[in-house]
Write an enzyme that holds these catalytic residues in place. Structure first.
Site: not given
Length: 702
Positions: A579, A592
């Protein structure tokens, strides 16, 4: 001919009167229908084997006169899947007139080019070598099939006499000869010498049957095959046990699969010394009966009889001298143990080539075995793609059936090696190989993608499959994985339930990949989830879940995959879908983002560790891929919208506006990035991060 019957013991009667009635008056449509239902039963003919035809009266566009046209399966086709576009349509009188220019057996190959001068239908498929065999027989509908039962008789020492006695003179016999123009003339002569017969047996090769209508032809074929099958059935074990009896007991079904899954990557690596191969495994009871028998040692080296068989299976299999319950935990040791068997096979094949080659023979092809038999366990096959290797496996089962039948009624006789070589290295066959389209970039590769039942994972699977790869769909939701698997054609994919936090679940998924395809080449870690909360709102359970799925999951899947990549010794790719958040500090994203950063750095560490083994590890960093993502269906979207002060509906446009390119990122964009790493163009790149985020300056790696 006896009265038609709809009851058969050894073949499937599939004729549907209602469906056939809809095709009445269209003989070509009825030919296709007959062909397809014949090809649906592998006991009747194997994939790509045999040929079917019909003759119709058509108006000649040049003269306006009625002419006879023969419609026949074109070169390289398969009767089970035959469509009108796969037919060749020829003026039959022109085809027969080629007899006037035929110069004899040594000039057979030049006749194939002349078939093109007989074309009636300008959309024809290239006519096959079998064309004159049908053209010189006067019947309206003709089947040339390769039923195991008929070939068992045709490939037996006493086949001619058995044919005469069994069919009471209604089936004539033509000795073995390579298909071609002269064989067509021999069929014509055999019919003239035996008026009123219902078929012709080709020694070592197959069966010709016919009829005035598509239905009559179909029934005739089924009756003859059923008679041959029943004759064999009555003789199995009559004078001696089948294949001389069993000298080995098979492992249990589950243990067979465990052993096969462990050994498959080692065999795949050894069988890929010339070019990468895709595998297939079967433990069919017919295979085990042969593999565990006293006669295996005698029969396996003889090779196959029917040309269609050994063109796909090579002249003979490799039989492993490996205990069925061997300890396979040390793959390097097992590979070292098996290497001499592969080397001996390659030397045998080179000797076969050198002793039988002609002055104009094509260069020797891959000398590795296609079929590998492991007594007590089953049979592996390796070829350029899943369909080819599955079909090779089916063909060798056909060959086993032929040997089984021939040994029950007489003695099995294989083709002489020179005849076998002349077909395998036939210049026309080589020309067909040279005409085949260039292989796709991902051909011969197997990709396992986690979380691939939907979203980014499914898009990656779609892209790699479209580029020629076999794909293994995995997901924690088995129903979704099964549904995703159904979107691919046969021989492209398989699926397994996988919980990336559970080592046993991961093991089962990789076992499926090894049994279905022989191993794996590309591992894509795409499974994930997201939780967007401030540090105050983030629970310990949130932390554990994110770290388990994203970081630990990537580690466990990569660890299991590396074991297989090493066993194969062919290098490979691991691509981790991470990501933009691995590089950019965003609000309400502490766990995250940390997990994603750990994924990225783990990738760099693995790239450094695995590089010497040609295993590349790279990262694709998406950003805000909302399309098809389950992550965005719930609280993550709400959390990100809240963090940025916009509504959930405004998120796609919000994310696009903050990028340099002002682009919304889709799942296909991520899939294209994975393909960039695995498709061959970046084969010398590892440890890289490729951002696919529309251009987020804060995420620039350098």
């Amino acid at each position: 001919m006896s009265a038609p019957t709809k009851t058969f013991k050894h073949v499937n009667y599939l004729w549907d009167d209602a469906k056939a009635a809809q095709l009445k008056g269209d003989e070509v449509a009825l030919l296709l229908y007959r062909s397809n239902i014949l090809g649906a039963d592998l006991r009747i003919t194997n994939y790509g084997g045999g040929n079917t035809s019909c003759k119709t009266m058509e108006k000649d566009p040049l003269t306006g006169k009625e002419v006879e046209v023969m419609w026949i399966k074109g070169s390289g086709g398969d009767i089970g899947t035959l469509t009108r576009s796969g037919l060749a349509g020829l003026y039959n009188d022109k085809l027969r007139s080629l007899e006037n220019v035929y110069r004899g057996l040594e000039f057979e190959d030049e006749m194939v080019a002349l078939f093109n001068h007989c074309i009636y239908d300008l959309d024809s498929k290239a006519p096959s070598i079998d064309t004159p065999l049908h053209g010189f027989l006067p019947f309206k509908h003709i089947d040339h099939l390769h039923p195991d039962a008929a070939i068992a008789i045709a490939a037996s020492k006493d086949g001619e006499q058995i044919t005469k006695d069994l069919f009471k003179g209604q089936i004539s016999w033509v000795p073995w000869q390579r298909p071609g123009f002269d064989l067509g003339l021999q069929l014509k002569q055999s019919l003239a010498d035996n008026p009123g017969i219902r078929g012709i047996m080709l020694g070592g090769h197959g069966l010709f049957t016919w009829g005035d209508t598509a239905y009559d032809c179909y029934i005739n074929s089924l009756e003859v095959i059923d008679m041959a099958s029943e004759y064999l059935e009555q003789n199995y074990g009559k004078t001696r046990p089948v294949f001389g009896g069993q000298i080995l007991e098979s492992l249990s079904p589950e243990k067979r699969k465990d052993q096969a899954a462990q050994l498959a990557p080692v065999l795949r690596g050894l069988a890929s010394s010339y070019d990468r191969m895709v595998g297939h495994f079967t433990d069919d009871e017919k295979v085990l009966q042969f593999a565990n028998s006293k006669d295996l040692e005698r029969l396996a080296p003889l090779g196959t009889s029917c040309p269609d068989h050994f063109l796909r299976t090579k002249i003979r299999p490799l039989v492993l001298d490996l205990p069925k319950d061997a300890d396979l935990s040390d793959k390097a040791a097992i590979k070292k143990q098996l290497e001499p068997y592969f080397q001996a096979y390659r030397e045998m094949y080179a000797k076969y080539y050198n002793e039988h080659k002609r002055s104009n023979s094509p260069a020797m092809r891959d000398p590795n075995p296609v079929v590998i038999i492991w007594p007590g366990v089953g049979m592996f096959s390796f070829a350029k793609n899943k369909q080819t290797t599955r079909v090779a496996s089916e063909f060798y089962i056909n060959a086993i059936n032929v040997m089984r039948g021939a040994e029950a009624i007489s003695e099995y006789v294989a083709l002489p090696l020179q005849e076998a070589f002349d077909i395998e290295y036939w210049l026309l066959e080589e020309a067909k190989l040279q005409r085949m389209p260039k292989e796709q970039p991902m051909s011969r590769k197997v990709a396992l993608i986690t979380g691939s039942a939907g979203g980014i994972g499914k898009a990656i699977a779609d892209k790699l499959a479209a580029e020629g790869a076999c794909v293994v769909i995995t997901d924690i939701d088995e129903d979704r994985a099964a549904a995703a698997n159904k979107t691919y054609k046969r021989d492209v994919s398989t699926y397994a339930k996988m919980d990336v936090t559970n080592p046993e679940s991961i093991k089962v998924a990789f076992k499926k990949a090894c049994l279905e395809f022989g191993g794996v080449d590309v591992i894509v870690n795409s499974a994930g989830l997201a939780i967007s909360k401030s540090i105050t709102d983030t629970s310990e359970q949130d932390y554990d879940l994110l770290m388990d799925v994203l970081t630990k999951g990537q580690f466990l899947v990569s660890q299991a995959g590396v074991d297989i990549l090493r066993a194969q010794g062919l290098g490979g790719d691991i691509v981790n879908i991470v990501s933009k958040n691995a590089l950019v500090s965003g609000p309400n994203n502490v766990v995250y983002g940390s997990a994603k950063a750990a994924q990225a750095h783990m990738s760099r560490l693995l790239a450094a560790e695995l590089g010497p083994e040609k295993i590349r590890v790279n990262v694709v960093n998406p950003d805000a891929v909302i399309e098809g993502s389950k992550i965005w269906e719930g609280k993550w979207a709400e959390g990100r919208a809240k963090a940025y002060g916009v509504t959930v509906e405004e998120l796609p446009a919000f994310y696009a506006k903050r990028t340099l390119l002002n682009e919304i990122i889709g799942t296909v964009d991520i899939a294209n990035a994975v393909f960039a790493f695995t498709g061959g163009l970046l084969s010398k790149s590892t440890g890289n991060i490729l951002n696919v985020d529309g251009g987020v300056a804060a995420a620039f790696v350098r």
